[in-house]
Design a protein around this motif. Structure first.
Motif, PDB file in Angstrom:
ATOM      1  N   PRO A 174       3.455   1.725   4.382  1.00 30.17           N
ATOM      2  CA  PRO A 174       3.949   2.892   5.107  1.00 30.17           C
ATOM      3  C   PRO A 174       3.709   2.677   6.610  1.00 30.17           C
ATOM      4  O   PRO A 174       2.868   1.854   6.987  1.00 30.17           O
ATOM      5  CB  PRO A 174       3.088   4.045   4.579  1.00 30.17           C
ATOM      6  N   SER A 229      10.253   7.679  12.160  1.00 32.47           N
ATOM      7  CA  SER A 229      10.613   6.423  12.834  1.00 32.47           C
ATOM      8  C   SER A 229       9.394   5.530  12.923  1.00 32.47           C
ATOM      9  O   SER A 229       8.296   5.920  12.558  1.00 32.47           O
ATOM     10  CB  SER A 229      11.196   6.704  14.221  1.00 32.47           C
ATOM     11  N   ARG A 284       0.510   5.686  -0.347  1.00 36.64           N
ATOM     12  CA  ARG A 284      -0.314   6.850  -0.659  1.00 36.64           C
ATOM     13  C   ARG A 284       0.509   7.894  -1.415  1.00 36.64           C
ATOM     14  O   ARG A 284       0.029   8.517  -2.339  1.00 36.64           O
ATOM     15  CB  ARG A 284      -0.838   7.447   0.655  1.00 36.64           C
ATOM     16  N   SER A 285       1.759   8.083  -1.003  1.00 31.39           N
ATOM     17  CA  SER A 285       2.567   9.148  -1.624  1.00 31.39           C
ATOM     18  C   SER A 285       3.804   8.632  -2.354  1.00 31.39           C
ATOM     19  O   SER A 285       4.690   9.409  -2.716  1.00 31.39           O
ATOM     20  CB  SER A 285       2.957  10.194  -0.575  1.00 31.39           C
ATOM     21  N   GLU A 314       5.895   2.423  -2.626  1.00 24.08           N
ATOM     22  CA  GLU A 314       5.834   1.932  -4.009  1.00 24.08           C
ATOM     23  C   GLU A 314       7.237   1.882  -4.634  1.00 24.08           C
ATOM     24  O   GLU A 314       7.568   0.931  -5.356  1.00 24.08           O
ATOM     25  CB  GLU A 314       4.920   2.831  -4.841  1.00 24.08           C
ATOM     26  N   ALA A 334       8.692   5.208   6.462  1.00 23.39           N
ATOM     27  CA  ALA A 334       8.177   6.104   7.504  1.00 23.39           C
ATOM     28  C   ALA A 334       8.696   7.498   7.210  1.00 23.39           C
ATOM     29  O   ALA A 334       9.608   7.675   6.388  1.00 23.39           O
ATOM     30  CB  ALA A 334       8.662   5.648   8.881  1.00 23.39           C
ATOM     31  N   TYR A 341       0.873  -1.169   0.000  1.00 21.22           N
ATOM     32  CA  TYR A 341       0.000   0.000   0.000  1.00 21.22           C
ATOM     33  C   TYR A 341       0.902   1.207   0.000  1.00 21.22           C
ATOM     34  O   TYR A 341       1.941   1.210   0.678  1.00 21.22           O
ATOM     35  CB  TYR A 341      -0.909   0.007   1.238  1.00 21.22           C
ATOM     36  N   TYR A 385       2.071   3.795   9.815  1.00 20.27           N
ATOM     37  CA  TYR A 385       0.976   4.643  10.310  1.00 20.27           C
ATOM     38  C   TYR A 385       0.882   4.425  11.820  1.00 20.27           C
ATOM     39  O   TYR A 385       0.484   3.351  12.271  1.00 20.27           O
ATOM     40  CB  TYR A 385      -0.352   4.272   9.632  1.00 20.27           C
TER      41      TYR A 385
END
Ligand code: FMN
Length: 157
Positions: A57, A95, A11-12, A16, A92, A9, A59
């Motif tokens: 990522p 961290s 988002r930015s 990827e 990240a 996954y 989260y």
């Protein structure tokens, strides 16, 4: 030919980029690799591969909900992924990337998957802080190469 699925996954784009560099290294080892966004993965694909690499990522110190959903839904195949090779990677902003890797590895281990550490560099799975730089992309190469080598060794394919 051994088969590997990379699921991520992003988002930015940071996760990827890691996924793409890992996929390139796995393919270079002569392994059939698919690299897919989690939304494009059908759960039954997990049954068809010899190795599964999952990326997210960070989260709040753990995996993104989209990856947790896949892993929760994977209970449909509980006991059927036993003995496949697994690995995780994460990005990240500051961290928490290693706790994210561990959160994914916990699920893969509960499935009975085989996880290899690395005595050098990224011990638990390749990670980046922010967009991966040249060194991290090189580290992705090592991670992908070692993963593919283990899959080939275990499957004999
Ligand atoms: C909801 C949310 C929570 C996040 N929590 C953390 C965190 O705990 N630690 C951190 O360093 N970065 C955190 N970040 C930043 C992302 O992990 C980081 O930007 C990552 O590289 C984004 O990956 P992507 O480009 O693949 O989407 C968070 C971002 C979001 C949107």
């Amino acid at each position: 030919m051994a088969k590997v699925l990379i699921v991520y996954y992003s988002r930015s784009g940071n996760t990827e980029s890691l996924a793409a560099a890992i996929a390139k290294a796995v393919a270079a080892e002569g392994v059939d690799v698919a690299c897919k966004k989690v939304k494009d993965v059908d759960l039954d694909e997990l049954l068809e591969v010899d190795g599964l690499i999952v990326g997210s990522p960070t989260y709040y110190g753990t995996m993104a909900a989209e990856i947790k959903r896949l892993l929760d839904d994977s209970i449909r195949h509980h006991r059927k992924l036993d003995g496949k090779v697994g690995a995780a990677f994460a990005s990240a902003a500051a961290s928490g990337q290693e706790t994210t890797v561990f959160s994914i590895l916990e699920a893969l281990l509960i499935h009975g998957m085989i996880v290899q550490g690395d005595p050098k560099g990224h011990h638990y799975g390749v990670t980046s802080v922010g967009a991966p730089d040249g060194q991290v992309l090189e580290d992705c190469g090592r991670f992908g190469q070692r993963f593919a080598a283990l899959v080939k060794q275990i499957t004999g394919k």
